[in-house]
Structures are given as structure tokens and as C-alpha cells.
Enzyme design. Structure first.
Site, PDB file in Angstrom:
ATOM      1  N   HIS A 168      -6.692   9.394   2.722  1.00 17.43           N
ATOM      2  CA  HIS A 168      -6.816   8.414   1.641  1.00 17.43           C
ATOM      3  C   HIS A 168      -8.271   8.290   1.231  1.00 17.43           C
ATOM      4  CE1 HIS A 168      -6.726   4.547  -0.494  1.00 17.43           C
ATOM      5  NE2 HIS A 168      -7.789   4.237   0.227  1.00 17.43           N
ATOM      6  N   GLU A 215     -11.145  -2.391   0.551  1.00 14.55           N
ATOM      7  CA  GLU A 215     -10.585  -1.602   1.650  1.00 14.55           C
ATOM      8  C   GLU A 215     -11.518  -1.563   2.865  1.00 14.55           C
ATOM      9  OE1 GLU A 215      -9.592   2.099  -0.248  1.00 14.55           O
ATOM     10  OE2 GLU A 215      -8.010   1.167  -1.461  1.00 14.55           O
ATOM     11  N   TYR A 257      -1.534  -1.458   0.566  1.00 11.91           N
ATOM     12  CA  TYR A 257      -0.993  -0.745  -0.594  1.00 11.91           C
ATOM     13  C   TYR A 257      -0.343  -1.689  -1.605  1.00 11.91           C
ATOM     14  CZ  TYR A 257      -1.772   3.994   1.226  1.00 11.91           C
ATOM     15  OH  TYR A 257      -2.338   5.180   1.649  1.00 11.91           O
ATOM     16  N   ASN A 268       0.064  13.382   2.545  1.00  7.99           N
ATOM     17  CA  ASN A 268      -1.133  14.087   2.080  1.00  7.99           C
ATOM     18  C   ASN A 268      -2.349  13.840   2.970  1.00  7.99           C
ATOM     19  OD1 ASN A 268      -1.622  11.467   1.341  1.00  7.99           O
ATOM     20  ND2 ASN A 268      -1.481  11.813  -0.857  1.00  7.99           N
ATOM     21  N   LYS A 302      -4.560   9.692   7.644  1.00  9.92           N
ATOM     22  CA  LYS A 302      -3.217   9.115   7.763  1.00  9.92           C
ATOM     23  C   LYS A 302      -2.520   9.653   9.026  1.00  9.92           C
ATOM     24  CE  LYS A 302      -2.938   8.485   2.725  1.00  9.92           C
ATOM     25  NZ  LYS A 302      -2.141   8.732   1.499  1.00  9.92           N
TER      26      LYS A 302
END
Ligand code: RTP
Ligand code: MG
Length: 153
Positions: free
Chosen positions: A125, A136, A56, A122, A16
């Protein structure tokens, strides 16, 4: 499926924006390779609001959705296809729990413990099921028809 070969599996990993801007990419890749994954392909992309909302979509009704879209579009992400036996579960084990604060105490060797901040930022992913992995991987590496299922994945 043959009788004795261990079947490999593919999952979608994503570093990310905070992971990329914090210069964690090489450390994360070392952890990936040490864990026995092969990095099949990778692409660095800047998601816009529309693409991020599509990625998402399952979280569109959640209270944190707006904040999540702002976070994930705040800079480029690095999407990777990872391969090894049991790749989906093994990658989620390596990244640790969603909340990086928990990761730091309960999973100190996890990637989120290394580079994550909290329950949103975080740094990585991982796909959560074979269906998510197929969708994905297609999202980042397919033909742009995200809803089409690709049996060969
Ligand atoms: P991911 O999909 O990114 O691998 O993470 P995950 O499965 O562990 O967590 P998930 O429930 O799918 O949530 C997706 C991402 O949304 C952000 N989030 N923020 N503020 C919050 O309470 C909250 N909860 C989740 C995180 O960036 C999470 O990874
Ligand atoms: Mg998830």
C-alpha cells in the site's frame, strides 16, 4: 522552507499480509533503500475488522470492501514511514499500478509486479496524497486519535 535545500516528504507504506507471508519483506526493503528512501519507523501489526474498516473508510461503499477487509486482516501487516523528496509520488511509482497483473506487463520492475497477484492481492500500500499520508502515519504511529491532523507531519 529554506531557499536551496530539497524538501523531504514522508509517506505511509504498508506490506500487506500476502507480502509478509510470501517472505517478500527483505526484497521490498532493498527496493525501498535502492530507491533512495529512508525507513524512519516501522511496526508490524495484526489489524482487526474495526481497525481495517477505519483505515480503508474511503472504500466503505465499494463492492470489494468486504473482500478487502478479509484480505487485509488475514495476517499481520508491516507499516513503515518512508522519507525522501517527493516520497508520496515516488513510492506510488515504485509500487506500480493497483492491479498486479497490469503491473507485470506495464511496470515489470515495480514491487507489485514482483509480489502481487491481482487487483486485490497486490502486496503493498502507499498513501495517495499529503492528507492521506498524515492520516495514515497517525493511524499506525500516532496517539490513536486518527481524525486529528498533525501539522508537524
Ligand atoms: P492502496 O490504497 O492499497 O495503496 O492501493 P491503491 O491506491 O492502488 O488502490 P485503491 O483504489 O486505494 O484500493 C485499495 C485496495 O483495495 C483493493 N482493491 N480491490 N477487487 C477490486 O476491484 C479491488 N480494487 C481495489 C486493493 O487491495 C487495493 O490496493
Ligand atoms: Mg489507495
Amino acid at each position: 522552507c529554506s531557499c536551496c535545500a530539497v524538501e523531504t516528504e514522508r509517506t505511509l507504506a504498508m506490506i500487506k499480509p500476502d507480502g509478509l507471508s510470501g517472505n517478500y519483506t527483505e526484497k521490498i526493503k532493498v527496493a525501498i533503500l535502492d530507491y533512495g528512501f529512508h525507513i524512519v519507523k516501522e511496526t508490524e501489526v495484526q489489524l482487526d475488522d474495526e481497525r481495517a474498516s477505519l483505515f480503508y473508510a474511503e472504500h466503505s461503499g465499494r463492492s470489494f470492501f468486504g473482500s478487502l477487509i478479509k484480505y487485509i486482516t488475514s495476517g499481520p501487516v508491516l507499516a513503515m514511514v518512508l522519507e525522501r523528496p517527493d516520497a508520496i509520488a515516488q513510492w506510488r511509482a515504485l509500487i506500480g499500478p493497483t492491479d498486479a497483473r497490469k503491473a507485470k506487463t506495464s511496470h515489470p520492475n515495480s514491487i507489485r509486479a514482483m509480489c502481487g497477484l491481482d487487483s486485490e492481492k497486490n502486496c503493498v500500500h502507499g498513501s495517495d496524497s499529503p492528507e492521506s499520508a498524515a492520516r495514515e502515519i497517525s493511524f499506525f504511529f500516532g496517539d490513536g486519535l486518527e481524525t486529528v491532523e498533525h501539522d508537524e507531519l
